[in-house]
Scaffold this motif. Structure first.
Motif, PDB file in Angstrom:
ATOM      1  N   ALA A  72     -25.150 -31.803   4.566  1.00  8.70           N
ATOM      2  CA  ALA A  72     -23.568 -31.389   4.803  1.00  8.70           C
ATOM      3  C   ALA A  72     -23.025 -32.523   5.325  1.00  8.70           C
ATOM      4  N   TRP A  73     -21.468 -32.583   5.241  1.00  4.62           N
ATOM      5  CA  TRP A  73     -20.752 -33.649   5.691  1.00  4.62           C
ATOM      6  C   TRP A  73     -20.647 -33.722   7.146  1.00  4.62           C
ATOM      7  N   GLY A  74     -20.439 -34.789   7.591  1.00  6.77           N
ATOM      8  CA  GLY A  74     -20.446 -34.854   9.122  1.00  6.77           C
ATOM      9  C   GLY A  74     -19.810 -36.008   9.617  1.00  6.77           C
ATOM     10  N   VAL A  75     -19.905 -36.564  10.637  1.00  2.57           N
ATOM     11  CA  VAL A  75     -19.418 -37.847  11.294  1.00  2.57           C
ATOM     12  C   VAL A  75     -20.541 -38.525  12.156  1.00  2.57           C
ATOM     13  N   SER A  76     -20.752 -39.664  11.577  1.00  4.31           N
ATOM     14  CA  SER A  76     -21.811 -40.614  12.133  1.00  4.31           C
ATOM     15  C   SER A  76     -21.432 -41.061  13.617  1.00  4.31           C
ATOM     16  N   ASP A  77     -22.681 -41.979  14.418  1.00  5.48           N
ATOM     17  CA  ASP A  77     -22.366 -42.323  15.684  1.00  5.48           C
ATOM     18  C   ASP A  77     -21.123 -43.335  15.558  1.00  5.48           C
ATOM     19  N   ASN A  78     -21.094 -43.992  14.480  1.00 12.18           N
ATOM     20  CA  ASN A  78     -20.215 -45.148  14.457  1.00 12.18           C
ATOM     21  C   ASN A  78     -18.569 -44.522  13.726  1.00 12.18           C
ATOM     22  N   ASN A  79     -18.450 -43.133  13.937  1.00 11.48           N
ATOM     23  CA  ASN A  79     -17.280 -42.458  13.513  1.00 11.48           C
ATOM     24  C   ASN A  79     -17.010 -42.500  11.986  1.00 11.48           C
ATOM     25  N   ARG A  80     -17.914 -42.680  11.282  1.00 15.09           N
ATOM     26  CA  ARG A  80     -17.944 -42.567   9.761  1.00 15.09           C
ATOM     27  C   ARG A  80     -18.471 -41.524   9.137  1.00 15.09           C
ATOM     28  N   ARG A  81     -17.457 -41.091   8.218  1.00 17.94           N
ATOM     29  CA  ARG A  81     -17.852 -39.803   7.491  1.00 17.94           C
ATOM     30  C   ARG A  81     -19.527 -40.040   6.673  1.00 17.94           C
ATOM     31  N   ALA A  82     -20.331 -38.815   6.875  1.00 19.05           N
ATOM     32  CA  ALA A  82     -21.533 -39.270   6.290  1.00 19.05           C
ATOM     33  C   ALA A  82     -22.089 -38.013   5.907  1.00 19.05           C
ATOM     34  N   ARG A  83     -23.234 -38.095   4.952  1.00 22.22           N
ATOM     35  CA  ARG A  83     -23.768 -36.662   4.568  1.00 22.22           C
ATOM     36  C   ARG A  83     -25.001 -36.733   5.473  1.00 22.22           C
ATOM     37  N   PHE A  84     -25.277 -35.563   6.016  1.00 21.80           N
ATOM     38  CA  PHE A  84     -26.492 -35.251   7.000  1.00 21.80           C
ATOM     39  C   PHE A  84     -27.486 -34.516   6.124  1.00 21.80           C
ATOM     40  N   TYR A  85     -28.688 -34.594   6.346  1.00 18.21           N
ATOM     41  CA  TYR A  85     -29.655 -34.048   5.610  1.00 18.21           C
ATOM     42  C   TYR A  85     -30.577 -33.257   6.662  1.00 18.21           C
ATOM     43  N   THR A  86     -30.841 -31.982   6.285  1.00 16.59           N
ATOM     44  CA  THR A  86     -31.803 -31.259   7.055  1.00 16.59           C
ATOM     45  C   THR A  86     -33.022 -30.844   6.266  1.00 16.59           C
ATOM     46  N   LEU A  87     -34.280 -30.623   6.727  1.00 16.15           N
ATOM     47  CA  LEU A  87     -35.225 -29.929   6.151  1.00 16.15           C
ATOM     48  C   LEU A  87     -35.065 -28.448   6.067  1.00 16.15           C
ATOM     49  N   THR A  88     -35.386 -27.963   5.011  1.00 18.70           N
ATOM     50  CA  THR A  88     -35.519 -26.373   4.832  1.00 18.70           C
ATOM     51  C   THR A  88     -36.730 -26.062   4.960  1.00 18.70           C
ATOM     52  N   LYS A  89     -36.792 -24.525   4.866  1.00 18.10           N
ATOM     53  CA  LYS A  89     -38.128 -23.767   5.188  1.00 18.10           C
ATOM     54  C   LYS A  89     -38.968 -24.215   3.873  1.00 18.10           C
TER      55      LYS A  89
END
Length: 119
Positions: A72-89
């Motif tokens: 999912a798209w989000g904002v990184s610590d340095n205020n940049r747009r980035a895709r964040f990944y999470t582990l599924t079941k």
């Protein structure tokens, strides 16, 4: 992914297929963007494993296509747009399976390496 340069200046060969396992393992700790995953692998390996973008992003796409991670798209610590990944079941189950297989193979390799005296 490469392994840090040896004393002779050459890069050591790496085992294929390990990057997916390392990514899944890194995501067990929570949501992370690509650069954070690469950094975590490098830090946790004491700077031995270096993950380049040319290997990382295809692996992330492959894991997402197989349903092992979500993005999912989000904002990184340095205020940049980035895709964040999470582990599924499904990814957690794959991680458990792959870890077990990796340990079995590593144990077998160590048994073979341990049979000869070191020159």
């Amino acid at each position: 992914m490469s392994i840090r340069k040896r004393a002779d200046g050459e890069y050591s060969a790496h085992l294929q297929g390990t990057l997916d396992l390392l990514i899944l393992r890194t995501l067990i700790f929570g949501r992370q963007h690509g650069q954070g995953i690469a950094r975590a692998i490098q830090q946790q390996s004491d700077n031995v494993l270096i993950v380049d973008h040319g290997s990382l992003y295809p692996a992330l796409q492959r894991l997402e296509a197989r349903g092992f991670i979500d993005a999912a798209w989000g904002v990184s610590d340095n205020n940049r747009r980035a895709r964040f990944y999470t582990l599924t079941k499904k990814g957690r189950k794959e991680l458990a399976r792959e870890r077990s297989e990796w340990r079995r193979i590593a144990s077998a390799i160590m048994r073979v390496l341990g049979t000869d005296p070191v020159a």
